[in-house]
Design a protein around this motif. Structure first.
Motif, PDB file in Angstrom:
ATOM      1  N   TRP A 196       0.824  -1.204   0.000  1.00 38.57           N
ATOM      2  CA  TRP A 196       0.000   0.000   0.000  1.00 38.57           C
ATOM      3  C   TRP A 196       0.858   1.254   0.000  1.00 38.57           C
ATOM      4  N   THR A 197       1.939   1.244   0.757  1.00 35.08           N
ATOM      5  CA  THR A 197       2.835   2.399   0.794  1.00 35.08           C
ATOM      6  C   THR A 197       3.384   2.677  -0.594  1.00 35.08           C
ATOM      7  N   LYS A 198       3.813   1.635  -1.300  1.00 35.69           N
ATOM      8  CA  LYS A 198       4.347   1.806  -2.651  1.00 35.69           C
ATOM      9  C   LYS A 198       3.277   2.360  -3.594  1.00 35.69           C
ATOM     10  N   GLN A 199       2.046   1.886  -3.462  1.00 34.11           N
ATOM     11  CA  GLN A 199       0.965   2.378  -4.317  1.00 34.11           C
ATOM     12  C   GLN A 199       0.715   3.862  -4.073  1.00 34.11           C
ATOM     13  N   HIS A 200       0.704   4.275  -2.812  1.00 35.36           N
ATOM     14  CA  HIS A 200       0.486   5.683  -2.481  1.00 35.36           C
ATOM     15  C   HIS A 200       1.604   6.545  -3.061  1.00 35.36           C
ATOM     16  N   LEU A 201       2.851   6.115  -2.870  1.00 32.81           N
ATOM     17  CA  LEU A 201       3.982   6.907  -3.342  1.00 32.81           C
ATOM     18  C   LEU A 201       3.998   7.007  -4.867  1.00 32.81           C
ATOM     19  N   LEU A 208       1.219  10.519  -3.505  1.00 28.96           N
ATOM     20  CA  LEU A 208       0.678  10.769  -2.173  1.00 28.96           C
ATOM     21  C   LEU A 208       1.717  10.407  -1.131  1.00 28.96           C
ATOM     22  N   SER A 209       1.463  10.764   0.112  1.00 29.15           N
ATOM     23  CA  SER A 209       2.369  10.367   1.186  1.00 29.15           C
ATOM     24  C   SER A 209       2.195   8.881   1.440  1.00 29.15           C
ATOM     25  N   SER A 210       3.046   8.306   2.266  1.00 27.72           N
ATOM     26  CA  SER A 210       2.977   6.868   2.532  1.00 27.72           C
ATOM     27  C   SER A 210       1.674   6.471   3.222  1.00 27.72           C
ATOM     28  N   THR A 211       0.984   7.430   3.834  1.00 25.33           N
ATOM     29  CA  THR A 211      -0.299   7.137   4.476  1.00 25.33           C
ATOM     30  C   THR A 211      -1.478   7.303   3.527  1.00 25.33           C
ATOM     31  N   GLY A 212      -1.196   7.732   2.281  1.00 20.81           N
ATOM     32  CA  GLY A 212      -2.264   7.905   1.301  1.00 20.81           C
ATOM     33  C   GLY A 212      -2.862   9.289   1.276  1.00 20.81           C
ATOM     34  N   ARG A 213      -2.286  10.211   2.019  1.00 19.40           N
ATOM     35  CA  ARG A 213      -2.782  11.584   2.052  1.00 19.40           C
ATOM     36  C   ARG A 213      -1.880  12.483   1.207  1.00 19.40           C
ATOM     37  N   PRO A 214      -2.424  13.574   0.711  1.00 20.54           N
ATOM     38  CA  PRO A 214      -1.573  14.520  -0.030  1.00 20.54           C
ATOM     39  C   PRO A 214      -0.502  15.088   0.890  1.00 20.54           C
ATOM     40  N   TYR A 215       0.630  15.455   0.299  1.00 18.47           N
ATOM     41  CA  TYR A 215       1.694  16.083   1.079  1.00 18.47           C
ATOM     42  C   TYR A 215       1.256  17.471   1.530  1.00 18.47           C
ATOM     43  N   ALA A 268       9.148  16.482  -1.992  1.00 19.75           N
ATOM     44  CA  ALA A 268      10.473  16.311  -2.578  1.00 19.75           C
ATOM     45  C   ALA A 268      11.351  15.440  -1.692  1.00 19.75           C
ATOM     46  N   TRP A 269      11.276  15.617  -0.380  1.00 19.08           N
ATOM     47  CA  TRP A 269      12.098  14.842   0.540  1.00 19.08           C
ATOM     48  C   TRP A 269      11.684  13.371   0.516  1.00 19.08           C
ATOM     49  N   THR A 270      10.401  13.104   0.545  1.00 21.93           N
ATOM     50  CA  THR A 270       9.913  11.734   0.606  1.00 21.93           C
ATOM     51  C   THR A 270      10.140  10.986  -0.699  1.00 21.93           C
ATOM     52  N   THR A 271       9.986  11.649  -1.824  1.00 23.87           N
ATOM     53  CA  THR A 271      10.125  10.952  -3.100  1.00 23.87           C
ATOM     54  C   THR A 271      11.577  10.807  -3.530  1.00 23.87           C
ATOM     55  N   SER A 272      12.514  11.335  -2.760  1.00 27.44           N
ATOM     56  CA  SER A 272      13.931  11.197  -3.116  1.00 27.44           C
ATOM     57  C   SER A 272      14.552  10.002  -2.404  1.00 27.44           C
ATOM     58  N   THR A 273      13.845   8.865  -2.437  1.00 25.47           N
ATOM     59  CA  THR A 273      14.368   7.652  -1.828  1.00 25.47           C
ATOM     60  C   THR A 273      15.052   6.814  -2.885  1.00 25.47           C
ATOM     61  N   ASN A 274      15.950   5.935  -2.452  1.00 23.20           N
ATOM     62  CA  ASN A 274      16.641   5.082  -3.411  1.00 23.20           C
ATOM     63  C   ASN A 274      15.814   3.820  -3.680  1.00 23.20           C
TER      64      ASN A 274
END
Length: 94
Positions: free
Chosen positions: A59-64, A68-75, A82-88
């Motif tokens: 679910w976290t991957k689907q939201h991202l 959306l944030s990992s909880t499914g809510r808008p940032y 930008a910080w959350t989507t800059s993961t490896n």
């Protein structure tokens, strides 16, 4: 309210497994969205010794993927996004 409480109690005491594939369910639209073929589920009592199975953060991957944030809510801010989507590739922040 009573229906919500009853449903939450049922969900806590039983495991539900979809019979078939999600594509078998189908969708029919009108004033509201309905399933074409019903939502056939196998219901079994939840085992007290077996923990809830891991989802591998599906679910976290689907939201991202949907921005959306990992909880499914808008940032709340573009900086958070930008910080959350800059993961490896491993899902870890640099």
């Amino acid at each position: 309210l009573e229906a919500s409480v009853t449903l939450s109690m049922i969900i806590n005491k039983f495991d539900f497994t979809l019979v078939g594939t999600p594509e078998d369910v189908g969708m029919k639209t009108g004033a509201t969205i309905h399933t074409m073929n019903g939502l056939n589920m196998m219901v079994s009592p939840r085992s007290e010794t077996n923990p809830i199975p891991e989802t591998n953060e599906w679910w976290t991957k689907q939201h991202l993927m949907r921005g959306l944030s990992s909880t499914g809510r808008p940032y709340s801010t573009s900086e958070d996004a930008a910080w959350t989507t800059s993961t490896n590739a491993n899902g870890m922040r640099p």
